[in-house]
Design a protein around this motif. Structure first.
Motif, PDB file in Angstrom:
ATOM      1  N   THR A   1      -9.436  -1.930   7.140  1.00  0.00           N
ATOM      2  CA  THR A   1      -8.787  -0.756   7.733  1.00  0.00           C
ATOM      3  C   THR A   1      -7.642  -0.280   6.846  1.00  0.00           C
ATOM      4  N   MET A   2      -6.826  -1.223   6.385  1.00  0.00           N
ATOM      5  CA  MET A   2      -5.706  -0.857   5.516  1.00  0.00           C
ATOM      6  C   MET A   2      -6.213  -0.203   4.232  1.00  0.00           C
ATOM      7  N   ARG A   3      -7.260  -0.754   3.664  1.00  0.00           N
ATOM      8  CA  ARG A   3      -7.830  -0.190   2.430  1.00  0.00           C
ATOM      9  C   ARG A   3      -8.355   1.224   2.683  1.00  0.00           C
ATOM     10  N   ASN A   4      -9.061   1.414   3.791  1.00  0.00           N
ATOM     11  CA  ASN A   4      -9.605   2.738   4.102  1.00  0.00           C
ATOM     12  C   ASN A   4      -8.500   3.761   4.358  1.00  0.00           C
ATOM     13  N   LEU A   5      -7.491   3.368   5.129  1.00  0.00           N
ATOM     14  CA  LEU A   5      -6.367   4.279   5.372  1.00  0.00           C
ATOM     15  C   LEU A   5      -5.620   4.593   4.083  1.00  0.00           C
ATOM     16  N   SER A   6      -5.493   3.606   3.235  1.00  0.00           N
ATOM     17  CA  SER A   6      -4.824   3.821   1.949  1.00  0.00           C
ATOM     18  C   SER A   6      -5.597   4.819   1.091  1.00  0.00           C
ATOM     19  N   THR A   7      -6.914   4.690   1.097  1.00  0.00           N
ATOM     20  CA  THR A   7      -7.742   5.634   0.332  1.00  0.00           C
ATOM     21  C   THR A   7      -7.580   7.055   0.849  1.00  0.00           C
ATOM     22  N   ILE A   8      -7.622   7.202   2.171  1.00  0.00           N
ATOM     23  CA  ILE A   8      -7.473   8.530   2.776  1.00  0.00           C
ATOM     24  C   ILE A   8      -6.082   9.093   2.493  1.00  0.00           C
ATOM     25  N   ALA A   9      -5.061   8.269   2.677  1.00  0.00           N
ATOM     26  CA  ALA A   9      -3.686   8.734   2.466  1.00  0.00           C
ATOM     27  C   ALA A   9      -3.432   9.069   1.005  1.00  0.00           C
ATOM     28  N   THR A  10      -3.944   8.274   0.107  1.00  0.00           N
ATOM     29  CA  THR A  10      -3.769   8.540  -1.322  1.00  0.00           C
ATOM     30  C   THR A  10      -4.450   9.851  -1.714  1.00  0.00           C
ATOM     31  N   THR A  11      -5.620  10.081  -1.142  1.00  0.00           N
ATOM     32  CA  THR A  11      -6.318  11.349  -1.403  1.00  0.00           C
ATOM     33  C   THR A  11      -5.502  12.519  -0.875  1.00  0.00           C
ATOM     34  N   ALA A  12      -4.970  12.367   0.338  1.00  0.00           N
ATOM     35  CA  ALA A  12      -4.147  13.428   0.922  1.00  0.00           C
ATOM     36  C   ALA A  12      -2.905  13.684   0.071  1.00  0.00           C
TER      37      ALA A  12
ATOM     38  N   GLN B   1       2.400   8.820   3.226  1.00  0.00           N
ATOM     39  CA  GLN B   1       3.092   7.590   2.840  1.00  0.00           C
ATOM     40  C   GLN B   1       3.408   6.733   4.067  1.00  0.00           C
ATOM     41  N   ASN B   2       3.750   7.377   5.174  1.00  0.00           N
ATOM     42  CA  ASN B   2       4.017   6.649   6.420  1.00  0.00           C
ATOM     43  C   ASN B   2       2.755   5.965   6.946  1.00  0.00           C
ATOM     44  N   VAL B   3       1.611   6.608   6.789  1.00  0.00           N
ATOM     45  CA  VAL B   3       0.343   5.992   7.208  1.00  0.00           C
ATOM     46  C   VAL B   3       0.121   4.697   6.426  1.00  0.00           C
ATOM     47  N   ILE B   4       0.353   4.747   5.127  1.00  0.00           N
ATOM     48  CA  ILE B   4       0.183   3.546   4.298  1.00  0.00           C
ATOM     49  C   ILE B   4       1.166   2.460   4.730  1.00  0.00           C
ATOM     50  N   SER B   5       2.399   2.843   4.970  1.00  0.00           N
ATOM     51  CA  SER B   5       3.424   1.881   5.391  1.00  0.00           C
ATOM     52  C   SER B   5       3.074   1.242   6.736  1.00  0.00           C
ATOM     53  N   GLN B   6       2.623   2.054   7.686  1.00  0.00           N
ATOM     54  CA  GLN B   6       2.248   1.530   9.006  1.00  0.00           C
ATOM     55  C   GLN B   6       1.025   0.620   8.918  1.00  0.00           C
ATOM     56  N   ALA B   7       0.068   0.970   8.070  1.00  0.00           N
ATOM     57  CA  ALA B   7      -1.118   0.127   7.890  1.00  0.00           C
ATOM     58  C   ALA B   7      -0.727  -1.224   7.306  1.00  0.00           C
ATOM     59  N   THR B   8       0.214  -1.213   6.368  1.00  0.00           N
ATOM     60  CA  THR B   8       0.683  -2.462   5.776  1.00  0.00           C
ATOM     61  C   THR B   8       1.380  -3.332   6.817  1.00  0.00           C
ATOM     62  N   THR B   9       2.205  -2.711   7.642  1.00  0.00           N
ATOM     63  CA  THR B   9       2.891  -3.437   8.713  1.00  0.00           C
ATOM     64  C   THR B   9       1.885  -4.022   9.697  1.00  0.00           C
ATOM     65  N   GLU B  10       0.906  -3.231  10.078  1.00  0.00           N
ATOM     66  CA  GLU B  10      -0.107  -3.698  11.023  1.00  0.00           C
ATOM     67  C   GLU B  10      -0.921  -4.848  10.433  1.00  0.00           C
ATOM     68  N   PHE B  11      -1.236  -4.770   9.146  1.00  0.00           N
ATOM     69  CA  PHE B  11      -1.953  -5.858   8.492  1.00  0.00           C
ATOM     70  C   PHE B  11      -1.136  -7.148   8.561  1.00  0.00           C
ATOM     71  N   GLY B  12       0.159  -7.041   8.315  1.00  0.00           N
ATOM     72  CA  GLY B  12       1.035  -8.209   8.429  1.00  0.00           C
ATOM     73  C   GLY B  12       1.059  -8.764   9.839  1.00  0.00           C
ATOM     74  N   ASN B  13       1.095  -7.867  10.830  1.00  0.00           N
ATOM     75  CA  ASN B  13       1.087  -8.306  12.239  1.00  0.00           C
ATOM     76  C   ASN B  13      -0.202  -9.055  12.575  1.00  0.00           C
ATOM     77  N   VAL B  14      -1.329  -8.512  12.130  1.00  0.00           N
ATOM     78  CA  VAL B  14      -2.617  -9.168  12.392  1.00  0.00           C
ATOM     79  C   VAL B  14      -2.647 -10.535  11.717  1.00  0.00           C
ATOM     80  N   GLY B  15      -2.212 -10.605  10.474  1.00  0.00           N
ATOM     81  CA  GLY B  15      -2.183 -11.882   9.760  1.00  0.00           C
ATOM     82  C   GLY B  15      -1.296 -12.907  10.438  1.00  0.00           C
ATOM     83  N   ASN B  16      -0.108 -12.496  10.849  1.00  0.00           N
ATOM     84  CA  ASN B  16       0.818 -13.412  11.531  1.00  0.00           C
ATOM     85  C   ASN B  16       0.260 -13.876  12.872  1.00  0.00           C
TER      86      ASN B  16
END
Length: 113
Positions: free
Chosen positions: A51-62, A86-101
């Motif tokens: 999910t983080m990778r996909n959101l990053s791809t979309i956000a980077t394209t945008a 940029q906020n989408v990427i930041s939130q995805a990174t935070t969510e990834f950390g939450n899932v991992g923790n």
């Protein structure tokens, strides 16, 4: 011949008692349950990474499109698009950390057997 058969039967009975004892069955079941939970949490982390990778791809394209439009038009509305992406990427990174923790906490709290 009867003596050999008695020894074989005795050995089979002892093996059955050793492998089917309630404590052995319970420990084996708990180990299998732990492995299942570990696999499920690993899949959750993998899904979150996807999910983080996909959101990053979309956000980077945008960001790329907005940057091109900003350079072409000088319209500041594209800065807002860049910031939002940029906020989408930041939130995805935070969510990834939450899932991992959370996955790590589930595994640590689950009895291994």
């Amino acid at each position: 011949m009867d003596n050999t058969n008695a020894q074989v039967i005795d050995t089979i009975n002892n093996i059955q008692l050793a492998t089917m004892a309630p404590q052995v069955v319970m420990t084996s079941g708990a180990g299998k349950a732990y492995q299942s939970v570990a696999q499920s949490t690993a899949i959750a982390v993998q899904d979150s990474a996807d999910t983080m990778r996909n959101l990053s791809t979309i956000a980077t394209t945008a960001i790329g499109v907005a940057m091109a439009q900003l350079l072409a038009t000088k319209d500041p509305k594209y800065v807002e698009v860049i910031t939002a992406a940029q906020n989408v990427i930041s939130q995805a990174t935070t969510e990834f950390g939450n899932v991992g923790n959370t996955a790590a906490a589930v595994i640590k709290a689950y009895p291994a057997g």
